[in-house]
Scaffold this active site. Structure first.
Site, short mmCIF file in Angstrom:
data_model
loop_
_atom_site.label_atom_id
_atom_site.label_comp_id
_atom_site.label_asym_id
_atom_site.label_seq_id
_atom_site.Cartn_x
_atom_site.Cartn_y
_atom_site.Cartn_z
N GLY A 1 1.13 -5.68 5.53
CA GLY A 1 1.46 -4.45 4.82
C GLY A 1 2.48 -3.62 5.56
O GLY A 1 3.70 -3.80 5.42
N ASP B 1 0.82 -1.22 0.00
CA ASP B 1 0.00 0.00 0.00
C ASP B 1 0.85 1.27 0.00
O ASP B 1 0.59 2.21 0.76
CB ASP B 1 -0.95 -0.01 1.21
CG ASP B 1 -1.97 -1.12 1.12
OD1 ASP B 1 -2.41 -1.42 -0.01
OD2 ASP B 1 -2.33 -1.70 2.16
N LYS C 1 -0.16 -8.10 -2.87
CA LYS C 1 -1.52 -7.56 -2.99
C LYS C 1 -1.43 -6.06 -3.25
O LYS C 1 -0.77 -5.33 -2.52
CB LYS C 1 -2.29 -7.84 -1.69
CG LYS C 1 -3.75 -7.40 -1.74
CD LYS C 1 -4.47 -7.74 -0.45
CE LYS C 1 -4.24 -6.75 0.65
NZ LYS C 1 -4.75 -5.40 0.41
N LYS D 1 -11.75 -4.90 -3.86
CA LYS D 1 -12.98 -5.07 -3.05
C LYS D 1 -14.21 -4.67 -3.87
O LYS D 1 -15.00 -3.81 -3.49
CB LYS D 1 -12.89 -4.26 -1.76
CG LYS D 1 -11.81 -4.78 -0.83
CD LYS D 1 -11.94 -4.26 0.58
CE LYS D 1 -10.82 -4.79 1.46
NZ LYS D 1 -9.47 -4.25 1.12
N SER E 1 -10.94 -7.00 9.12
CA SER E 1 -10.11 -7.16 10.31
C SER E 1 -10.18 -5.99 11.29
O SER E 1 -9.75 -6.12 12.43
CB SER E 1 -8.65 -7.36 9.87
OG SER E 1 -8.25 -6.30 9.04
N GLY F 1 -2.45 -5.56 14.89
CA GLY F 1 -2.41 -6.30 16.16
C GLY F 1 -2.50 -7.81 16.06
O GLY F 1 -2.35 -8.50 17.06
N ALA G 1 0.77 -13.60 13.05
CA ALA G 1 0.87 -14.48 11.88
C ALA G 1 0.70 -15.94 12.30
O ALA G 1 -0.09 -16.68 11.70
CB ALA G 1 2.22 -14.28 11.20
O1 3DU Z 1 -2.66 -3.42 8.19
P1 3DU Z 1 -1.61 -3.64 7.13
O2 3DU Z 1 -0.77 -2.44 6.82
O3 3DU Z 1 -0.81 -4.89 7.39
O4 3DU Z 1 -2.41 -3.90 5.74
C1 3DU Z 1 -3.46 -4.81 5.61
C2 3DU Z 1 -3.91 -4.84 4.19
O5 3DU Z 1 -4.99 -5.74 4.03
C3 3DU Z 1 -4.40 -3.53 3.64
O6 3DU Z 1 -4.11 -3.51 2.24
C4 3DU Z 1 -5.90 -3.57 3.83
O7 3DU Z 1 -6.58 -2.77 2.91
C5 3DU Z 1 -6.17 -5.04 3.57
N1 3DU Z 1 -7.32 -5.59 4.24
C6 3DU Z 1 -7.47 -5.52 5.57
O8 3DU Z 1 -6.62 -4.96 6.28
C7 3DU Z 1 -8.61 -6.09 6.17
C8 3DU Z 1 -9.51 -6.74 5.43
O9 3DU Z 1 -10.52 -7.33 6.01
C9 3DU Z 1 -9.32 -6.83 4.07
C10 3DU Z 1 -8.20 -6.24 3.51
#
Ligand code: 3DU
Length: 216
Positions: free
Chosen positions: A192, A12, A34, A62, A117, A175, A178
């Site tokens: 991400g 991202d 992704k 999405k 999430s 939070g 893995a």
């Molecule tokens: O929180 P991170 O920076 O690790 O990114 C999580 C990625 O997954 C981010 O691209 C977000 O848009 C995507 N994502 C979710 O975080 C939660 C979901 O339910 C679906 C996609």
């Protein structure tokens, strides 16, 4: 996408040069990358093809629209080089079936969001998440997205989707763990910020891969 490291990078960032540098750096430690609106809007749709030189690309658009519009979006994403497209299921069976049909045309995967999430997912999505997982199975989708921040929900969703692929975001910055997500039944965790904002993204990715290896 072959299951090797069980890790998907959520790329991202919005800048093309940075995106390419990070992809090159972590390619050995991820099964897929992704890409969502931040990078595609920042760098153009062509970035999908560029990044697919390093790893299979999952287009996280999405998709949530009427069947015809959903079809147009999936078609453009696959044509740009995506190996999979993430779509919402709450738009209902007809939109989802159309996405699955386009996916088959390109031999690509359609992955359906169940419960997201973040905390706000509990407002509307959580009560319907299992229904969305069932719809994903019925529609012939390849897999679902389930929250690493709630491993117990990953476990419940696994029971419904059988051997469909589960990809699980929310590890690190949100939070989630893995190891716990994998133990709960996720095939892949999506990470991400913990990777792309790290001083050394490659080392961070390797650390997560080792953590997953230890829990298997
Ligand atoms: O929180 P991170 O920076 O690790 O990114 C999580 C990625 O997954 C981010 O691209 C977000 O848009 C995507 N994502 C979710 O975080 C939660 C979901 O339910 C679906 C996609």
């Amino acid at each position: 996408m072959s299951k090797n490291k069980n890790l998907i990078l959520a790329l991202d960032v919005t800048d093309r040069t940075r995106a390419v540098a990070i992809s090159k750096d972590v390619a050995d430690y991820v099964d897929a990358i992704k890409i969502g609106y931040p990078l595609v809007l920042g760098a153009g749709l062509g970035i999908i093809n560029t990044i697919s030189e390093f790893a299979p690309v999952i287009a996280d658009f999405k998709v949530a629209d009427i069947p015809n519009t959903a079809k147009l979006i999936c078609d453009l994403a696959f044509r740009a080089g995506a190996g999979a497209v993430i779509v919402h299921g709450f738009t209902g069976h007809d939109s989802l079936l159309e996405c699955v049909r386009v996916g088959r045309e390109y031999r690509g995967d359609i992955l359906v969001v169940t419960e997201m999430s973040h905390p706000g997912a509990l407002d509307f999505m959580a009560p319907e998440a299992l229904k969305l997982a069932r719809l994903a199975v019925e529609s012939g989708a390849c897999g679902v997205v389930a929250p690493a921040t709630r491993p117990e929900r990953v476990r419940e969703i696994r029971r419904i989707v059988g051997d469909l692929t589960i990809i699980s975001p929310g590890v690190g910055a949100q939070g989630g763990s893995a190891a716990e997500a994998i133990r709960a039944g996720a095939d892949y965790v999506i990470v991400g910020r913990s990777i792309y904002n790290a001083r050394n993204p490659r080392i961070e990715a390797e650390k997560i891969v080792r953590e997953i290896e230890m829990c298997r």
